[in-house]
Design an enzyme around this catalytic site. Structure first.
Site, PDB file in Angstrom:
ATOM      1  N   LYS A 199      34.399  45.987  45.709  1.00 37.83           N
ATOM      2  CA  LYS A 199      35.037  44.870  45.618  1.00 37.83           C
ATOM      3  C   LYS A 199      35.976  44.560  46.785  1.00 37.83           C
ATOM      4  O   LYS A 199      36.154  43.142  47.089  1.00 37.83           O
ATOM      5  CB  LYS A 199      36.335  45.091  44.403  1.00 37.83           C
ATOM      6  N   HIS A 234      33.661  42.575  48.844  1.00 37.52           N
ATOM      7  CA  HIS A 234      33.414  41.301  48.240  1.00 37.52           C
ATOM      8  C   HIS A 234      34.596  40.383  48.798  1.00 37.52           C
ATOM      9  O   HIS A 234      34.358  39.195  49.252  1.00 37.52           O
ATOM     10  CB  HIS A 234      33.430  41.532  46.663  1.00 37.52           C
ATOM     11  N   ASN A 235      35.757  41.026  48.775  1.00 36.63           N
ATOM     12  CA  ASN A 235      36.852  40.102  49.196  1.00 36.63           C
ATOM     13  C   ASN A 235      36.926  39.806  50.687  1.00 36.63           C
ATOM     14  O   ASN A 235      37.328  38.891  51.011  1.00 36.63           O
ATOM     15  CB  ASN A 235      38.199  40.891  48.770  1.00 36.63           C
ATOM     16  N   SER A 264      35.819  40.611  39.784  1.00 44.79           N
ATOM     17  CA  SER A 264      35.805  39.410  40.593  1.00 44.79           C
ATOM     18  C   SER A 264      35.627  38.171  39.594  1.00 44.79           C
ATOM     19  O   SER A 264      34.659  38.321  38.749  1.00 44.79           O
ATOM     20  CB  SER A 264      34.950  39.217  41.665  1.00 44.79           C
ATOM     21  N   GLU A 286      34.465  36.977  50.953  1.00 44.45           N
ATOM     22  CA  GLU A 286      35.311  35.771  50.402  1.00 44.45           C
ATOM     23  C   GLU A 286      36.169  35.249  51.423  1.00 44.45           C
ATOM     24  O   GLU A 286      36.260  34.055  51.697  1.00 44.45           O
ATOM     25  CB  GLU A 286      36.092  36.519  49.320  1.00 44.45           C
TER      26      GLU A 286
HETATM   27  C1  6PG Z   1      38.217  37.619  43.003  1.00 45.59           C
HETATM   28  C2  6PG Z   1      39.045  37.517  43.866  1.00 45.59           C
HETATM   29  C3  6PG Z   1      40.406  38.008  43.526  1.00 45.59           C
HETATM   30  C4  6PG Z   1      41.735  37.833  44.666  1.00 45.59           C
HETATM   31  C5  6PG Z   1      41.985  36.566  44.822  1.00 45.59           C
HETATM   32  C6  6PG Z   1      43.365  36.533  45.754  1.00 45.59           C
HETATM   33  O1  6PG Z   1      37.136  38.255  43.251  1.00 45.59           O
HETATM   34  O2  6PG Z   1      38.549  37.126  41.741  1.00 45.59           O
HETATM   35  O3  6PG Z   1      38.741  38.360  45.066  1.00 45.59           O
HETATM   36  O4  6PG Z   1      40.587  39.385  43.175  1.00 45.59           O
HETATM   37  O5  6PG Z   1      42.864  38.650  44.042  1.00 45.59           O
HETATM   38  O6  6PG Z   1      41.096  35.984  45.518  1.00 45.59           O
HETATM   39  O7  6PG Z   1      43.035  37.208  46.977  1.00 45.59           O
HETATM   40  P1  6PG Z   1      44.111  36.981  48.259  1.00 45.59           P
HETATM   41  O8  6PG Z   1      45.707  36.626  47.632  1.00 45.59           O
HETATM   42  O9  6PG Z   1      44.272  38.161  49.112  1.00 45.59           O
HETATM   43  O10 6PG Z   1      43.583  35.564  48.926  1.00 45.59           O
END
Ligand code: 6PG
Length: 488
Positions: free
Chosen positions: A194, A197-198, A140, A201
């Protein structure tokens, strides 16, 4: 200029190989090379290979660029460590298939993309049966993180991850002296962490967007004012990478007319799948994560642009004045409380996954490495670490003493801000779901008794009672003759 057209001398060798020279792959290559690690790179697409320029990096002389997969494999020192940085799904599967015939026993493939953890589990079993090692690595931090130090979430067999851990710790972000790189268990554990994490996010981004809408549409602030507000918030307990970049985004002007550029961006949020997978896993593992789910739903709704435009012309708006009884400190507290509830859901999901999959997945480790390099880094993680250190088995972070004061003032603020948004017709899927999660979790009595009775009524699904043990079935239906205006 690219040196991919030259054939590498047979004597050249590299400690590490990277396949995939997109934004993340190339920046990880620069990062490794900057740290003195000799790396060979390759991309399946000739145009990507040709656009790659090792000389932009100070570590450029440590980067070798291969023109074919065969050449690439020959250059990596055995036992090979090969990192794949390709789009999740078919491209990763196809590359692994090609590599299988070129690699030898003991070589290690690392998948550093945003792969689905169940794919990683399956690939680990398949490759290990062929004598190859496999690790799933969540990375990330985007472009800057990959170059300067990302957060790295590793999973795989002990032998596999121990082999690459020192290198990954070298290139990861650091908080103090602690590298933001940890191993979370076998197979897909790294990609699972991860993925969560997303999920966090997505929820955090949606919550910030909701607050932006409250400040703009309900409280009447303009973009540059909202930027200043976010900048100030970033100095206090709300400090976080996503708050920092939001403040920057809001003052970025369209060079054509000097207007806020964000206002020109189409309001349709993209997604590549990790948020959806996090929401799916929450539902599969039976862990209530409504805010993670709602964030995905919100992106889906944003995608209905044409329908929304038509609906805006016909569906009535709320008749209340769009003024708000919220103050800025209330909105700040509401957002911080929402963040806490989002993280609470994410950590509950990590805890359940550790139990279900038997991973030694450390929650304190996750919180610790998420403090640096990654997208969800936030000051709140320091408190989360303290809460987990005081009671590592705490079933839910909302119960931690550390958060008592925050909730005492934060929840009323979240109620007030959410009420104002709901009355003003401002959609708040994540703020609202966070508050409902809080209220559900703190309720000793939920109306689920009625759901149980309904299930038993139409499907004889039986129910338990609060006043005596056992399983019961009742006849709930009032005879039709006793009903007036029966809708049947
Ligand atoms: C990170 C992000 C990354 C992710 C983008 C786009 O931790 O650097 O999570 O890995 O690919 O944020 O994600 P989306 O296109 O699904 O919004």
């Amino acid at each position: 200029m690219s040196n991919t057209n030259k054939t590498l001398a047979p004597s050249t060798s590299a400690e590490f190989g990277i396949i995939g020279l997109g934004v993340m792959g190339r920046n990880l290559a620069y990062n490794l090379a900057d740290k003195g690690i000799r790396v060979v790179v390759y991309d399946p697409f000739p145009e990507v290979r040709d656009s790659f320029d090792p000389s932009v990096s100070a570590g450029g002389p440590n980067i070798l660029a291969a023109g074919s997969l065969q050449e690439f494999v020959q250059v990596v020192k055995t036992p090979r460590n090969i990192l794949i940085m390709l789009k999740a799904g078919e491209p990763v599967t196809a590359m692994i298939q090609k590599l299988i015939s070129l690699l030898t026993r003991g070589d290690l493939i690392i998948d550093g993309g945003n792969s689905y953890y169940k794919d990683t589990e399956r690939r680990a079993v398949d490759l290990e049966a062929r004598g190859l090692a496999f690790a799933g690595m969540g990375v990330s931090g985007g472009e800057k993180g990959a170059l300067e130090g990302p957060a790295i979430m590793l999973g795989g067999s002990k032998a596999a991850v121990e082999r690459i851990l020192p290198i990954m710790k070298t290139i990861s972000a650091r908080v103090g002296t602690r590298p933001c790189c940890e191993v979370f268990g076998g197979g897909g554990a790294g990609h699972f962490v991860k993925m969560i994490h997303n999920g966090i996010e997505y929820a955090e981004m949606q919550a910030i967007a909701e607050v932006y809408s409250i400040l703009r549409d309900l409280m009447g602030h303009e973009e540059h004012q909202i930027s200043t507000i976010f900048k100030q918030w970033n100095e206090g307990p709300l400090a976080a990478y996503l708050i920092e970049i939001t403040a920057d985004i809001l003052v970025t002007q369209d060079p054509d007319d000097g207007m806020p550029l964000v206002g020109k961006v189409m309001d349709v949020a993209g997604q590549k799948g990790t948020g959806l997978w996090a929401a799916q896993s929450a539902l599969e593992l039976g862990v209530p994560c409504p805010s993670l789910v709602e964030a995905v739903v919100a992106r889906g709704l944003s995608g209905l642009k044409r329908e929304r435009q038509l609906a805006a012309e016909t569906l009535p708006e709320p008749s209340v004045e769009k003024t708000s009884g919220c103050s800025l400190p209330m909105v700040e507290k509401a957002l911080l409380t929402t963040r806490l509830i989002i993280f609470t859901q994410g950590f509950a999901l990590l805890r359940q996954a550790a139990t279900t999959y038997g991973w030694p997945l450390g929650l304190i480790d996750a919180a610790s490495i998420w403090r640096g390099g990654c997208v969800i880094r936030a000051a709140l993680l320091e408190d989360i670490i303290k809460a987990l250190e005081s009671d590592k088995d705490i079933p839910n972070l909302l119960l931690a003493g550390q958060f008592k004061n925050m909730l005492v003032t934060g929840v009323p603020a979240l109620r007030a801000v959410s009420s104002a948004a709901l009355m003003g017709g401002v959609p708040i899927p994540v703020l609202g779901s966070a508050l409902s999660y809080y209220d559900s979790y703190r309720s000793a009595h939920l109306p689920a008794n009625l759901i149980q009775a309904q299930r038993d009524c139409f499907g004889a699904h039986t129910y338990e009672r609060v006043d005596k043990p056992g399983t019961f079935h009742s006849n709930w239906q009032v005879p039709a003759s006793q009903k007036k205006n029966n809708p049947q």
